[in-house]
Design an enzyme around this catalytic site. Structure first.
Site, PDB file in Angstrom:
ATOM      1  CG  ASN A   7      36.981  53.402  97.272  1.00 42.14           C
ATOM      2  OD1 ASN A   7      36.606  53.160  96.134  1.00 42.14           O
ATOM      3  ND2 ASN A   7      36.458  52.815  98.328  1.00 42.14           N
ATOM      4  CG  HIS A  43      33.965  48.042  99.133  1.00 39.79           C
ATOM      5  ND1 HIS A  43      33.674  48.760 100.265  1.00 39.79           N
ATOM      6  CD2 HIS A  43      33.264  46.897  99.252  1.00 39.79           C
ATOM      7  CE1 HIS A  43      32.845  48.070 101.039  1.00 39.79           C
ATOM      8  NE2 HIS A  43      32.572  46.948 100.431  1.00 39.79           N
ATOM      9  NE  ARG A  45      29.622  48.338  97.836  1.00 37.93           N
ATOM     10  CZ  ARG A  45      29.563  48.549  99.151  1.00 37.93           C
ATOM     11  NH1 ARG A  45      28.960  47.676  99.916  1.00 37.93           N
ATOM     12  NH2 ARG A  45      30.099  49.614  99.694  1.00 37.93           N
ATOM     13  CG  HIS A  50      30.910  49.797  92.753  1.00 40.61           C
ATOM     14  ND1 HIS A  50      31.362  48.881  93.638  1.00 40.61           N
ATOM     15  CD2 HIS A  50      29.951  50.512  93.387  1.00 40.61           C
ATOM     16  CE1 HIS A  50      30.695  49.034  94.773  1.00 40.61           C
ATOM     17  NE2 HIS A  50      29.825  50.001  94.658  1.00 40.61           N
ATOM     18  CD  GLU A  70      36.762  49.876 101.269  1.00 39.20           C
ATOM     19  OE1 GLU A  70      37.552  50.424 102.053  1.00 39.20           O
ATOM     20  OE2 GLU A  70      35.775  50.449 100.800  1.00 39.20           O
ATOM     21  CB  THR A 100      28.042  53.473 100.528  1.00 39.51           C
ATOM     22  OG1 THR A 100      29.409  53.626 100.904  1.00 39.51           O
ATOM     23  CG2 THR A 100      27.176  54.385 101.384  1.00 39.51           C
ATOM     24  CG  HIS A 190      31.846  56.059 104.721  1.00 44.13           C
ATOM     25  ND1 HIS A 190      30.826  56.811 104.223  1.00 44.13           N
ATOM     26  CD2 HIS A 190      31.681  54.817 104.225  1.00 44.13           C
ATOM     27  CE1 HIS A 190      30.057  56.045 103.482  1.00 44.13           C
ATOM     28  NE2 HIS A 190      30.557  54.830 103.455  1.00 44.13           N
ATOM     29  CG  ASP A 191      30.160  60.430 103.651  1.00 48.96           C
ATOM     30  OD1 ASP A 191      30.150  60.418 102.408  1.00 48.96           O
ATOM     31  OD2 ASP A 191      29.258  59.933 104.339  1.00 48.96           O
ATOM     32  N   GLY A 213      37.019  58.065  98.490  1.00 52.23           N
ATOM     33  CA  GLY A 213      36.557  57.760  97.148  1.00 52.23           C
ATOM     34  C   GLY A 213      35.595  58.792  96.603  1.00 52.23           C
ATOM     35  CG  HIS A 214      30.832  60.062  96.825  1.00 52.75           C
ATOM     36  ND1 HIS A 214      30.065  59.473  95.841  1.00 52.75           N
ATOM     37  CD2 HIS A 214      30.270  61.270  97.069  1.00 52.75           C
ATOM     38  CE1 HIS A 214      29.085  60.293  95.514  1.00 52.75           C
ATOM     39  NE2 HIS A 214      29.181  61.383  96.250  1.00 52.75           N
TER      40      HIS A 214
HETATM   41  N1  PXP Z   1      36.150  53.002 103.890  1.00 52.19           N
HETATM   42  C1  PXP Z   1      35.224  52.031 103.702  1.00 52.19           C
HETATM   43  C2  PXP Z   1      35.291  50.819 104.569  1.00 52.19           C
HETATM   44  C3  PXP Z   1      34.246  52.149 102.712  1.00 52.19           C
HETATM   45  O1  PXP Z   1      33.355  51.164 102.530  1.00 52.19           O
HETATM   46  C4  PXP Z   1      34.246  53.292 101.882  1.00 52.19           C
HETATM   47  C5  PXP Z   1      33.235  53.407 100.794  1.00 52.19           C
HETATM   48  O2  PXP Z   1      33.357  52.356  99.898  1.00 52.19           O
HETATM   49  C6  PXP Z   1      35.230  54.270 102.119  1.00 52.19           C
HETATM   50  C7  PXP Z   1      36.148  54.114 103.129  1.00 52.19           C
HETATM   51  C8  PXP Z   1      35.323  55.512 101.278  1.00 52.19           C
HETATM   52  O3  PXP Z   1      34.198  56.303 101.497  1.00 52.19           O
HETATM   53  P1  PXP Z   1      33.903  57.529 100.530  1.00 52.19           P
HETATM   54  O4  PXP Z   1      33.610  56.959  99.182  1.00 52.19           O
HETATM   55  O5  PXP Z   1      32.722  58.191 101.170  1.00 52.19           O
HETATM   56  O6  PXP Z   1      35.133  58.384 100.533  1.00 52.19           O
END
Ligand code: PXP
Length: 241
Positions: A7, A43, A45, A50, A70, A100, A190-191, A213-214
């Site tokens: 991401n 993603h 928004r 971003h 997404e 987020t 996510h995370d 991503g993060h």
């Molecule tokens: N999946 C979705 C649906 C998300 O919204 C995000 C964050 O934009 C991620 C995955 C990736 O999460 P992270 O940035 O914590 O890795």
């Protein structure tokens, strides 16, 4: 084999801090692929803080792996995705002002909306995924929407990983088993990070793709993007250590 989709929203966040085009998100997407990523996720928004809608069209032609867009399926988002024709769209129920994504869909409550939206994308030949938590009712509801895949919202796993990883992963294992029994494909995100990724894919069956991503972009500050992507692929057992 679990694919790694990077991401690249954070790259756009840095770019937007200064205006101009540094760092270049299109180049970042190309480099991620060159270094081994098997997909690129963006993603956009509604406030374009971003990734911007224009970025999606700029990035689209350079993607040689899998492009995943997404976001919340507003009218503008649906129009964008249908024009850009990514390989996959992931529907996320986040309100416009969310920092987020912070929850999965209530697939029972929003069944008709999801069904209608998913069918628009599938008719255009775009694979669909919907972001859900591990509540089995939401997994069963996801099946009713007609989606091809679900993306498991892994924040609760990540938050509890250091406390008790076995109980942190258990609901995800059950949710994945349910999804497999219903014929749904499974993504996750996510995370996820270099500490918790390996244990997740080892204990959750059938994960086709993780989107990260993060943590990955943050790790790249210390290790470089090339090394970082290879470190994540190693956790996914795609590179010899
Ligand atoms: N999946 C979705 C649906 C998300 O919204 C995000 C964050 O934009 C991620 C995955 C990736 O999460 P992270 O940035 O914590 O890795």
């Amino acid at each position: 084999m679990t694919k790694l989709s990077v991401n690249i929203n954070k790259i756009a966040t840095i770019r937007n801090a200064r205006g101009g085009n540094t760092p270049d998100v299109k180049l970042a997407a190309e480099r991620c692929e060159m270094f081994g990523a098997q997909g690129i996720t963006v993603h956009p928004r509604p406030d374009e803080r971003h990734i911007r809608y224009q970025d999606v069209f700029d990035i689209r032609p350079v993607i040689t792996t899998e492009f995943n867009i997404e976001g919340y399926p507003s009218e503008n988002f649906i129009e964008l995705v249908l024009k850009a024709k990514p390989h996959q769209v992931t529907l996320v129920p986040d309100p416009p002002d969310a920092i987020t994504s912070n929850a999965g869909w209530d697939t029972v409550k929003h069944l008709n909306f999801l069904k209608e939206t998913i069918s628009k994308f599938q008719t255009a030949g775009i694979r669909t995924s919907i972001f859900v938590d591990t509540d089995l009712k939401n997994i069963e509801g996801a099946k009713q929407t007609g989606t091809d895949r679900i993306e498991l919202y892994t924040e609760p796993y990540a938050a509890n990983f250091d406390i008790d990883k076995e109980s942190a992963v258990a609901p995800f294992t059950k949710a994945a088993e349910k999804a497999i029994s219903l014929g749904l494909g499974i993504n996750a995100g996510h995370d996820l990070n270099l500490d918790n990724l390996k244990y997740f894919v080892k204990n959750v069956p059938g994960v086709l793709e993780v989107s990260i991503g993060h943590a990955l972009i943050s790790d790249a500050l210390y290790f470089g993007l090339d090394n970082t992507i290879k470190l994540y692929l190693r956790e996914l057992k795609q590179i010899e250590s």
